[in-house]
Motif scaffolding. Structure first.
Motif, PDB file in Angstrom:
ATOM      1  N   LYS A 133      17.177 106.496  24.744  1.00 23.24           N
ATOM      2  CA  LYS A 133      18.284 107.468  24.546  1.00 23.24           C
ATOM      3  C   LYS A 133      19.553 107.131  25.312  1.00 23.24           C
ATOM      4  CE  LYS A 133      15.084 109.742  22.380  1.00 23.24           C
ATOM      5  NZ  LYS A 133      14.781 109.174  21.073  1.00 23.24           N
ATOM      6  N   PHE A 134      19.735 105.851  25.602  1.00 14.31           N
ATOM      7  CA  PHE A 134      20.986 105.439  26.244  1.00 14.31           C
ATOM      8  C   PHE A 134      22.175 105.800  25.356  1.00 14.31           C
ATOM      9  CE2 PHE A 134      20.720 102.438  29.958  1.00 14.31           C
ATOM     10  CZ  PHE A 134      19.445 102.803  30.316  1.00 14.31           C
ATOM     11  N   HIS A 135      23.306 106.129  25.999  1.00 13.16           N
ATOM     12  CA  HIS A 135      24.522 106.412  25.232  1.00 13.16           C
ATOM     13  C   HIS A 135      25.102 105.148  24.617  1.00 13.16           C
ATOM     14  CE1 HIS A 135      24.279 109.965  27.803  1.00 13.16           C
ATOM     15  NE2 HIS A 135      25.077 110.563  26.954  1.00 13.16           N
ATOM     16  N   THR A 136      25.066 104.059  25.409  1.00 17.61           N
ATOM     17  CA  THR A 136      25.912 102.918  25.049  1.00 17.61           C
ATOM     18  C   THR A 136      25.229 101.576  25.209  1.00 17.61           C
ATOM     19  OG1 THR A 136      27.660 104.201  26.144  1.00 17.61           O
ATOM     20  CG2 THR A 136      28.222 101.962  25.456  1.00 17.61           C
ATOM     21  N   PHE A 137      25.430 100.729  24.220  1.00 17.21           N
ATOM     22  CA  PHE A 137      25.104  99.315  24.343  1.00 17.21           C
ATOM     23  C   PHE A 137      26.447  98.623  24.564  1.00 17.21           C
ATOM     24  CE2 PHE A 137      24.119  95.073  22.681  1.00 17.21           C
ATOM     25  CZ  PHE A 137      22.951  94.818  23.385  1.00 17.21           C
ATOM     26  N   PHE A 138      26.640  98.126  25.768  1.00 18.67           N
ATOM     27  CA  PHE A 138      27.959  97.707  26.237  1.00 18.67           C
ATOM     28  C   PHE A 138      28.020  96.180  26.315  1.00 18.67           C
ATOM     29  CE2 PHE A 138      31.267  96.970  29.303  1.00 18.67           C
ATOM     30  CZ  PHE A 138      32.080  98.088  29.291  1.00 18.67           C
ATOM     31  N   LEU A 139      29.011  95.600  25.651  1.00 18.37           N
ATOM     32  CA  LEU A 139      29.151  94.146  25.742  1.00 18.37           C
ATOM     33  C   LEU A 139      30.447  93.798  26.451  1.00 18.37           C
ATOM     34  CD1 LEU A 139      28.175  92.546  22.320  1.00 18.37           C
ATOM     35  CD2 LEU A 139      26.903  92.478  24.460  1.00 18.37           C
ATOM     36  N   ALA A 140      30.354  93.442  27.711  1.00 16.01           N
ATOM     37  CA  ALA A 140      31.524  92.888  28.382  1.00 16.01           C
ATOM     38  C   ALA A 140      31.709  91.466  27.860  1.00 16.01           C
ATOM     39  CB  ALA A 140      31.332  92.890  29.885  1.00 16.01           C
ATOM     40  N   ASP A 141      32.860  90.917  28.068  1.00 16.77           N
ATOM     41  CA  ASP A 141      33.104  89.599  27.497  1.00 16.77           C
ATOM     42  C   ASP A 141      34.260  88.929  28.223  1.00 16.77           C
ATOM     43  OD1 ASP A 141      32.702  87.592  25.460  1.00 16.77           O
ATOM     44  OD2 ASP A 141      34.639  88.208  24.649  1.00 16.77           O
ATOM     45  N   PHE A 142      34.013  87.742  28.683  1.00 14.63           N
ATOM     46  CA  PHE A 142      35.106  86.944  29.247  1.00 14.63           C
ATOM     47  C   PHE A 142      35.356  85.791  28.296  1.00 14.63           C
ATOM     48  CE2 PHE A 142      33.899  89.435  32.825  1.00 14.63           C
ATOM     49  CZ  PHE A 142      35.103  89.633  33.493  1.00 14.63           C
ATOM     50  N   ILE A 143      36.428  85.935  27.548  1.00 18.48           N
ATOM     51  CA  ILE A 143      36.711  84.946  26.511  1.00 18.48           C
ATOM     52  C   ILE A 143      37.178  83.632  27.143  1.00 18.48           C
ATOM     53  CG2 ILE A 143      39.092  85.764  26.182  1.00 18.48           C
ATOM     54  CD1 ILE A 143      38.743  85.251  23.181  1.00 18.48           C
ATOM     55  N   GLY A 144      36.741  82.535  26.555  1.00 23.36           N
ATOM     56  CA  GLY A 144      37.270  81.230  26.956  1.00 23.36           C
ATOM     57  C   GLY A 144      36.412  80.525  27.986  1.00 23.36           C
ATOM     58  N   ARG A 145      36.740  79.278  28.179  1.00 26.93           N
ATOM     59  CA  ARG A 145      35.901  78.439  29.033  1.00 26.93           C
ATOM     60  C   ARG A 145      36.734  77.312  29.614  1.00 26.93           C
ATOM     61  NH1 ARG A 145      30.897  80.028  30.591  1.00 26.93           N
ATOM     62  NH2 ARG A 145      29.909  78.239  31.563  1.00 26.93           N
ATOM     63  N   SER A 146      36.615  77.097  30.895  1.00 25.20           N
ATOM     64  CA  SER A 146      37.321  75.982  31.513  1.00 25.20           C
ATOM     65  C   SER A 146      36.727  74.657  31.047  1.00 25.20           C
ATOM     66  CB  SER A 146      37.180  76.088  33.027  1.00 25.20           C
ATOM     67  OG  SER A 146      37.552  74.879  33.622  1.00 25.20           O
ATOM     68  N   GLY A 147      37.597  73.678  30.888  1.00 24.99           N
ATOM     69  CA  GLY A 147      37.097  72.347  30.529  1.00 24.99           C
ATOM     70  C   GLY A 147      36.956  71.459  31.756  1.00 24.99           C
ATOM     71  N   GLU A 148      37.260  72.031  32.909  1.00 28.50           N
ATOM     72  CA  GLU A 148      37.242  71.241  34.137  1.00 28.50           C
ATOM     73  C   GLU A 148      35.797  70.981  34.595  1.00 28.50           C
ATOM     74  OE1 GLU A 148      39.601  71.738  38.384  1.00 28.50           O
ATOM     75  OE2 GLU A 148      39.117  73.462  37.153  1.00 28.50           O
ATOM     76  N   ILE A 149      35.520  69.766  34.980  1.00 32.19           N
ATOM     77  CA  ILE A 149      34.181  69.462  35.507  1.00 32.19           C
ATOM     78  C   ILE A 149      34.256  69.521  37.034  1.00 32.19           C
ATOM     79  CG2 ILE A 149      32.312  67.764  35.587  1.00 32.19           C
ATOM     80  CD1 ILE A 149      32.818  68.648  32.744  1.00 32.19           C
ATOM     81  N   THR A 150      33.510  70.443  37.627  1.00 26.77           N
ATOM     82  CA  THR A 150      33.517  70.573  39.090  1.00 26.77           C
ATOM     83  C   THR A 150      32.073  70.459  39.587  1.00 26.77           C
ATOM     84  OG1 THR A 150      33.093  72.947  39.108  1.00 26.77           O
ATOM     85  CG2 THR A 150      35.396  72.262  38.892  1.00 26.77           C
ATOM     86  N   ALA A 151      31.915  70.596  40.910  1.00 30.15           N
ATOM     87  CA  ALA A 151      30.559  70.530  41.472  1.00 30.15           C
ATOM     88  C   ALA A 151      29.699  71.676  40.948  1.00 30.15           C
ATOM     89  CB  ALA A 151      30.640  70.580  42.993  1.00 30.15           C
TER      90      ALA A 151
END
Ligand SMILES: Cc1cc2nc3c(=O)[nH]c(=O)nc-3n(C[C@H](O)[C@H](O)[C@@H](O)COP(=O)(O)O)c2cc1C
Length: 439
Positions: free
Chosen positions: A51-69
């Motif tokens: 009986k939850f009110h909400t199915f919530f989808l947060a979203d951070f669009i995009g992706r860095s192309g940088e290769i780091t440690a």
């Protein structure tokens, strides 16, 4: 204010494997990183059965192309695009609200208003929009943008984005397509359409939306943010706020502050539900829950900690957070400050800061027996630190199964959480007014 009894709101925000930094490495985690619709459907159906009110989808669009440690070392990674996933989930659920996060920096209101009205009809009135305005240089590059957008400007753009979206939803009367006159050959009455002419600072649009007004009038408007500008935005526009607080006093101050700003916009306080994040590890006993949590904590990787623009990998993780000219950057100022304050106040080492704050991204953490967890929820609700919570299970699916199996029945037994859906639409289930069309 309505005279109806105040009701706890429960949203669930799932993240593949779980929200804890080390969830994907937990002993119960077996899947690979490919998208898996069945997994999301099971989660939504579990939330609806509880009986939850909400199915919530947060979203951070995009992706860095940088290769780091750090590249490739985080399990909090790829998930479905919100509209397509929620459209699929709409067909296998009936009551639960479906919130999609859409960023106002990378889209046009016409597209977004159109998708929300479509999702609202598809789900019989269950759509909600988490309006975010975060701006990362990496995502900007994904869109070929190299301009800077300051925090205030982004919120101003978001407000105009919403204003135009409302005008588009209002470009038709609610019943514009309900009375086709076949004998007269009149499919709809042109008097029920209201073409707009919008010429704002950021967006322009003339004409009509190409889909009937949403069943709910507008989707439920949600906002995620903690800053002063974010609070003002919530007070003026939002019907649900997703925020973060680790202690009741911080939550109460936020709650009071945001609600007290609403009157000047002619809004009643119960028309905005404040739902901070809540991370729960629950078990039959406090000790068992602590042991489960301990297993997750022991898996956290502290080899590449970054803070305020600095790479801390050269510092002793068991030493104090060094004094450096930290900068919060444009995004997430509130969270940055919360971390700095916590580390200084309690003299935390780098490792302790990660284990206390980052593992749950600054949200309230409740670890313990059913009684311990339910007591915390009830206290925050009754003492007005929250109208409800965005439950962010630290590991999945077990962490959420435990919550629905153990905590929800206890909240129902205490009479603070409902046992049935009471309304037809998401708005009705939240006790929110349906917006009339504005001419
Ligand atoms: C609890 C919380 C959740 C958020 N969720 C998202 C999100 O899913 N996607 C996104 O792009 N930004 C998200 N944000 C970022 C905010 O929407 C906003 O863009 C950013 O500037 C931080 O808000 P604030 O400056 O008002 O604190 C979130 C912020 C908070 C505090």
């Amino acid at each position: 204010m309505t005279s109806k009894k105040r009701q706890l709101v429960l949203n669930v925000f799932l993240q593949r494997f779980g929200h804890h930094l080390a969830a994907w490495r937990h002993s119960s985690s077996k899947d690979n990183g490919r998208p898996n619709l069945d997994w999301w459907v099971r989660g939504a159906q579990l939330a609806e059965a509880a009986k939850f009110h909400t199915f919530f989808l947060a979203d951070f669009i995009g992706r860095s192309g940088e290769i780091t440690a750090d590249t490739g070392r985080s399990g909090i990674s790829y998930q479905f695009e919100p509209f397509t996933l929620l459209s699929a989930i709409a067909t296998v659920t009936k009551n639960i609200g479906l919130v999609a996060t859409v960023n106002t920096n990378y889209d046009h209101p016409y597209h977004v208003a159109r998708k929300f009205t479509s999702l609202d009809h598809l789900s019989n009135g269950r759509a909600g929009w988490n309006i975010v305005s975060s701006y990362s240089p990496h995502t900007a590059l994904n869109f070929g943008l190299d301009e800077q957008r300051a925090h205030e400007d982004r919120y101003a753009r978001a407000a105009e984005f919403v204003e135009l979206s409302k005008r588009l939803w209002d470009s038709w009367d609610d019943d514009a397509f309900d009375h086709p006159d076949r004998a007269a050959g009149q499919f709809y009455d042109p008097a029920k359409s209201h073409p707009l002419q919008f010429n704002g600072e950021h967006f322009a649009s003339d004409g009509l939306l190409d889909f009937p007004r949403p069943i709910q009038g507008y989707p439920v408007l949600v906002q995620a943010g903690n800053s002063d500008t974010g609070r003002e935005f919530a007070a003026r526009i939002a019907e649900m706020s997703y925020c973060s607080a680790q202690s009741l006093d911080v939550a109460q101050a936020f709650y009071k502050d945001v609600k007290s700003r609403m009157a000047k916009y002619g809004r009643a306080e119960d028309q905005l539900k404040i739902t901070p994040g809540l991370s729960v590890v629950v078990a039959e006993t406090d000790q068992e829950a602590q042991d489960k949590f301990g297993e997750l904590q022991s898996l956290v990787d502290v080899s590449n900690v970054h803070f305020g623009g600095f790479d801390l990998s050269g510092y002793d993780v068991d030493g104090p957070l060094p004094d450096l000219p930290y900068q919060s950057g444009e995004n997430g100022r509130g969270r940055f400050q919360q971390q700095l304050d916590l580390a200084r106040r309690e003299n935390l080492s780098i490792r302790q800061l990660v284990l206390r704050f980052r593992v749950a991204r600054g949200h309230l953490q409740a670890v313990g027996s059913v009684k311990t967890v339910a007591d915390t929820i009830e206290q925050w609700f009754v003492e007005r630190g929250a109208d409800g919570f965005n439950v962010v299970p630290p590991y999945l699916p077990q962490g959420f199964e435990d919550f629905t199996r153990l905590v929800v029945p206890e909240l129902q037994r205490r009479g603070i959480f409902r046992t049935e859906y009471e309304g037809e639409t998401f708005r009705e289930n939240l006790g929110l007014d349906r917006p009339e069309r504005k001419s």
